[in-house]
Design a protein around this motif. Structure first.
Motif, mmCIF file in Angstrom:
data_model
loop_
_atom_site.group_PDB
_atom_site.id
_atom_site.type_symbol
_atom_site.label_atom_id
_atom_site.label_comp_id
_atom_site.label_asym_id
_atom_site.label_seq_id
_atom_site.Cartn_x
_atom_site.Cartn_y
_atom_site.Cartn_z
ATOM 1 N N VAL A 1 3.976 44.367 160.416
ATOM 2 C CA VAL A 1 3.335 43.081 160.112
ATOM 3 C C VAL A 1 3.820 42.613 158.742
ATOM 4 C CG1 VAL A 1 1.270 43.193 161.574
ATOM 5 C CG2 VAL A 1 1.269 44.366 159.391
ATOM 6 N N GLU A 2 3.891 41.273 158.584
ATOM 7 C CA GLU A 2 4.477 40.745 157.344
ATOM 8 C C GLU A 2 3.526 40.813 156.152
ATOM 9 O OE1 GLU A 2 6.079 36.820 158.118
ATOM 10 O OE2 GLU A 2 7.117 37.645 159.862
ATOM 11 N N GLU A 3 2.206 40.706 156.419
ATOM 12 C CA GLU A 3 1.231 40.657 155.324
ATOM 13 C C GLU A 3 0.545 42.008 155.147
ATOM 14 O OE1 GLU A 3 1.126 38.051 153.655
ATOM 15 O OE2 GLU A 3 1.740 36.391 154.938
ATOM 16 N N SER A 4 -0.192 42.161 154.044
ATOM 17 C CA SER A 4 -0.947 43.400 153.831
ATOM 18 C C SER A 4 -2.134 43.418 154.794
ATOM 19 C CB SER A 4 -1.460 43.453 152.399
ATOM 20 O OG SER A 4 -2.458 42.458 152.242
ATOM 21 N N LEU A 5 -2.618 44.642 155.120
ATOM 22 C CA LEU A 5 -3.779 44.743 156.020
ATOM 23 C C LEU A 5 -4.997 44.038 155.419
ATOM 24 C CD1 LEU A 5 -3.998 48.244 157.729
ATOM 25 C CD2 LEU A 5 -3.491 46.043 158.758
ATOM 26 N N GLU A 6 -5.082 44.031 154.091
ATOM 27 C CA GLU A 6 -6.224 43.391 153.429
ATOM 28 C C GLU A 6 -6.218 41.878 153.694
ATOM 29 O OE1 GLU A 6 -6.646 44.722 149.423
ATOM 30 O OE2 GLU A 6 -8.282 43.315 149.023
ATOM 31 N N LYS A 7 -5.037 41.293 153.579
ATOM 32 C CA LYS A 7 -4.927 39.845 153.809
ATOM 33 C C LYS A 7 -5.182 39.518 155.290
ATOM 34 C CE LYS A 7 -2.308 35.819 152.690
ATOM 35 N NZ LYS A 7 -0.996 35.253 152.519
ATOM 36 N N ILE A 8 -4.621 40.357 156.161
ATOM 37 C CA ILE A 8 -4.825 40.147 157.606
ATOM 38 C C ILE A 8 -6.317 40.258 157.938
ATOM 39 C CG2 ILE A 8 -4.399 41.182 159.895
ATOM 40 C CD1 ILE A 8 -1.580 41.863 158.905
ATOM 41 N N ALA A 9 -6.977 41.284 157.382
ATOM 42 C CA ALA A 9 -8.393 41.511 157.685
ATOM 43 C C ALA A 9 -9.249 40.320 157.235
ATOM 44 C CB ALA A 9 -8.863 42.800 157.016
ATOM 45 N N ALA A 10 -8.919 39.755 156.070
ATOM 46 C CA ALA A 10 -9.695 38.602 155.588
ATOM 47 C C ALA A 10 -9.571 37.449 156.585
ATOM 48 C CB ALA A 10 -9.194 38.186 154.209
ATOM 49 N N LEU A 11 -8.369 37.255 157.119
ATOM 50 C CA LEU A 11 -8.148 36.152 158.066
ATOM 51 C C LEU A 11 -8.795 36.425 159.425
ATOM 52 C CD1 LEU A 11 -4.454 35.322 157.168
ATOM 53 C CD2 LEU A 11 -6.336 33.685 157.125
ATOM 54 N N THR A 12 -8.654 37.660 159.934
ATOM 55 C CA THR A 12 -9.235 37.929 161.268
ATOM 56 C C THR A 12 -10.765 37.848 161.201
ATOM 57 O OG1 THR A 12 -9.059 40.315 160.885
ATOM 58 C CG2 THR A 12 -7.314 39.310 162.187
ATOM 59 N N LEU A 13 -11.341 38.285 160.081
ATOM 60 C CA LEU A 13 -12.803 38.161 159.919
ATOM 61 C C LEU A 13 -13.234 36.704 160.011
ATOM 62 C CD1 LEU A 13 -14.157 40.308 156.934
ATOM 63 C CD2 LEU A 13 -14.946 40.308 159.300
ATOM 64 N N GLU A 14 -12.502 35.863 159.281
ATOM 65 C CA GLU A 14 -12.846 34.437 159.243
ATOM 66 C C GLU A 14 -12.651 33.782 160.611
ATOM 67 O OE1 GLU A 14 -11.056 32.917 155.719
ATOM 68 O OE2 GLU A 14 -12.056 30.970 155.992
ATOM 69 N N ILE A 15 -11.543 34.126 161.267
ATOM 70 C CA ILE A 15 -11.253 33.541 162.590
ATOM 71 C C ILE A 15 -12.336 33.952 163.595
ATOM 72 C CG2 ILE A 15 -9.640 33.678 164.555
ATOM 73 C CD1 ILE A 15 -7.364 33.830 162.430
ATOM 74 N N ASN A 16 -12.702 35.225 163.591
ATOM 75 C CA ASN A 16 -13.708 35.686 164.561
ATOM 76 C C ASN A 16 -15.077 35.063 164.303
ATOM 77 O OD1 ASN A 16 -11.905 37.167 166.153
ATOM 78 N ND2 ASN A 16 -11.981 38.892 164.744
ATOM 79 N N LYS A 17 -15.362 34.767 163.019
ATOM 80 C CA LYS A 17 -16.619 34.090 162.684
ATOM 81 C C LYS A 17 -16.569 32.629 163.186
ATOM 82 C CE LYS A 17 -18.999 33.054 158.422
ATOM 83 N NZ LYS A 17 -18.208 32.278 157.510
ATOM 84 N N LEU A 18 -15.424 31.977 162.937
ATOM 85 C CA LEU A 18 -15.254 30.584 163.388
ATOM 86 C C LEU A 18 -15.341 30.469 164.912
ATOM 87 C CD1 LEU A 18 -12.369 29.401 161.045
ATOM 88 C CD2 LEU A 18 -14.606 28.307 161.240
ATOM 89 N N LYS A 19 -14.784 31.473 165.605
ATOM 90 C CA LYS A 19 -14.825 31.454 167.076
ATOM 91 C C LYS A 19 -16.269 31.387 167.560
ATOM 92 C CE LYS A 19 -12.799 35.088 168.676
ATOM 93 N NZ LYS A 19 -11.992 36.198 169.221
ATOM 94 N N LYS A 20 -17.142 32.199 166.942
ATOM 95 C CA LYS A 20 -18.560 32.216 167.343
ATOM 96 C C LYS A 20 -19.207 30.871 167.040
ATOM 97 C CE LYS A 20 -19.768 37.037 167.045
ATOM 98 N NZ LYS A 20 -19.737 37.947 165.923
ATOM 99 N N GLU A 21 -18.987 30.373 165.814
ATOM 100 C CA GLU A 21 -19.608 29.103 165.398
ATOM 101 C C GLU A 21 -19.197 27.953 166.312
ATOM 102 O OE1 GLU A 21 -19.324 30.179 160.744
ATOM 103 O OE2 GLU A 21 -18.504 28.217 161.333
ATOM 104 N N LYS A 22 -17.935 27.930 166.708
ATOM 105 C CA LYS A 22 -17.411 26.784 167.484
ATOM 106 C C LYS A 22 -17.445 27.031 168.987
ATOM 107 C CE LYS A 22 -15.629 24.883 163.579
ATOM 108 N NZ LYS A 22 -15.172 23.687 162.967
#
Ligand code: 13P
Ligand code: SF4
Length: 336
Positions: free
Chosen positions: A22-43
């Motif tokens: 993967v191109e990014e660090s796991l920390e950066k990826i985790a921050a994004l997947t957390l946000e995306i999964n939260k947005l999925k629920k909200e929307k």
């Protein structure tokens, strides 16, 4: 690092992401997947992802993963208000055609496909004028306009089965747009190109470029290896392989066999997914990236979900969608 990100990194590691490139660090990826999964629920959204998508999308955010056929089926009547389709444009269009009341988004509208771009509706109308009694059998890698001019849609996982059925009642068939898949199918069915099967000059920029010589080289080194190729590859490749099929067909074949090594002649994404799904098997994955599939990133999935902009939304004109839907439903009828 906050605790949520720490837990998300653990979840991603359990899914096998740390073993992949993967191109990014796991920390950066985790921050994004957390946000995306939260947005999925909200929307009230779901994410459908093709197997060639980046591994962090597949392992970190997707609700459905599969080949073109599975994704088309998974999207039928899905319990969500929004579908974010991580794949190429024709796949998102297919999801919209099958779910006209849902909002379908694609994180990069410019994610095209060389096969889909090779043919327009007018080309199909001209073919029909030249061969008026031949039904038009169309690979799913085409635009909604082209599907609307077709009699039945096929994917790489059902093309052989459906063509056999069509040939029971017809002497001649128009098969568009993949000339290599058409030739591979003609060889399997013992049909002649130009008389039994009329082809179009389309090809996939990823699968047309593999070198058949590499198969013989590796066979010398690994005599018990099983070689599999996607049916979009030219016949010089297909003649040398043990198995031809769709991405899902190849995964099933790996699951049900016990070869010493598996050579996968297709886009890199399948090799990565196979390595995660079958950690005890050995793979020689030919690595060619699809430039369109790999356009989509976690960043633009997040932006898509956050803003739901019309530039990311898929719209298909009702008159086109209703005709295209008929030809896709014909596929479901023939394939089951
Ligand atoms: P699959 O249906 O096998 O996933 O193929 C789609 C595709 O675009 C292959 O290049
Ligand atoms: Fe199209 Fe080839 Fe990419 Fe598949 S791999 S989406 S056929 S360009």
């Amino acid at each position: 690092m906050n605790a949520d990100i720490g837990n998300e990194i653990l979840r991603l590691k359990e899914k096998g992401l740390s073993k992949l490139c993967v191109e990014e660090s796991l920390e950066k990826i985790a921050a994004l997947t957390l946000e995306i999964n939260k947005l999925k629920k909200e929307k009230k959204a779901v994410i459908a992802a093709h197997v060639y998508q980046r591994p962090e999308i597949i392992l970190g955010t997707a609700d459905f993963v599969g080949d073109s056929y599975k994704l088309a089926k998974d999207c039928v009547g899905v319990d969500a208000e929004i579908i974010v389709f991580c794949g190429v444009n024709f796949m998102a269009e297919t999801a919209k055609i099958l779910n006209p009341k849902k909002r379908v988004f694609i994180p990069r509208k410019d994610a095209g496909c060389s096969l889909s771009d090779s043919i327009k509706a007018e080309d199909v109308r001209n073919l029909k004028k030249n061969y008026p009694s031949a039904p038009v059998v169309t690979y799913i890698n085409t635009s909604a306009d082209v599907k609307a001019e077709s009699d039945v849609i096929v994917t790489s996982s059902n093309a052989e089965k459906i063509l056999r059925k069509i040939f029971e009642k017809n002497k001649q068939v128009i098969f568009i747009p993949d000339k290599y898949m058409g030739k591979n199918l003609a060889d399997k069915l013992n049909k002649k190109i130009g008389t039994d099967i009329i082809l179009w000059d389309g090809s996939c920029v990823v699968h047309e470029k593999f070198d058949p010589e590499i198969i013989s080289d590796y066979r010398k080194k690994y005599p018990d290896m099983m070689v599999m190729a996607h049916s979009e590859c030219p016949s010089e490749i297909i003649k040398k392989v043990d198995f031809m099929g769709s991405t899902s067909d190849m995964l099933k074949q790996i699951e049900n066999t016990n070869a010493s090594h598996y050579m996968l002649i297709t886009e890199c994404g399948l090799g990565e997914l196979a390595a995660v799904k079958y950690p005890n098997k050995k793979f020689i994955a030919m690595c060619r990236l699809c430039p369109y599939m790999k356009m989509i990133t976690l960043e633009n999935i997040k932006d898509t979900l956050l803003n739901l902009k019309s530039e990311n939304e898929i719209f298909v004109e009702e008159s086109v969608a209703s005709k295209a839907k008929k030809s896709i439903e014909k596929m479901f009828e023939f394939a089951e």
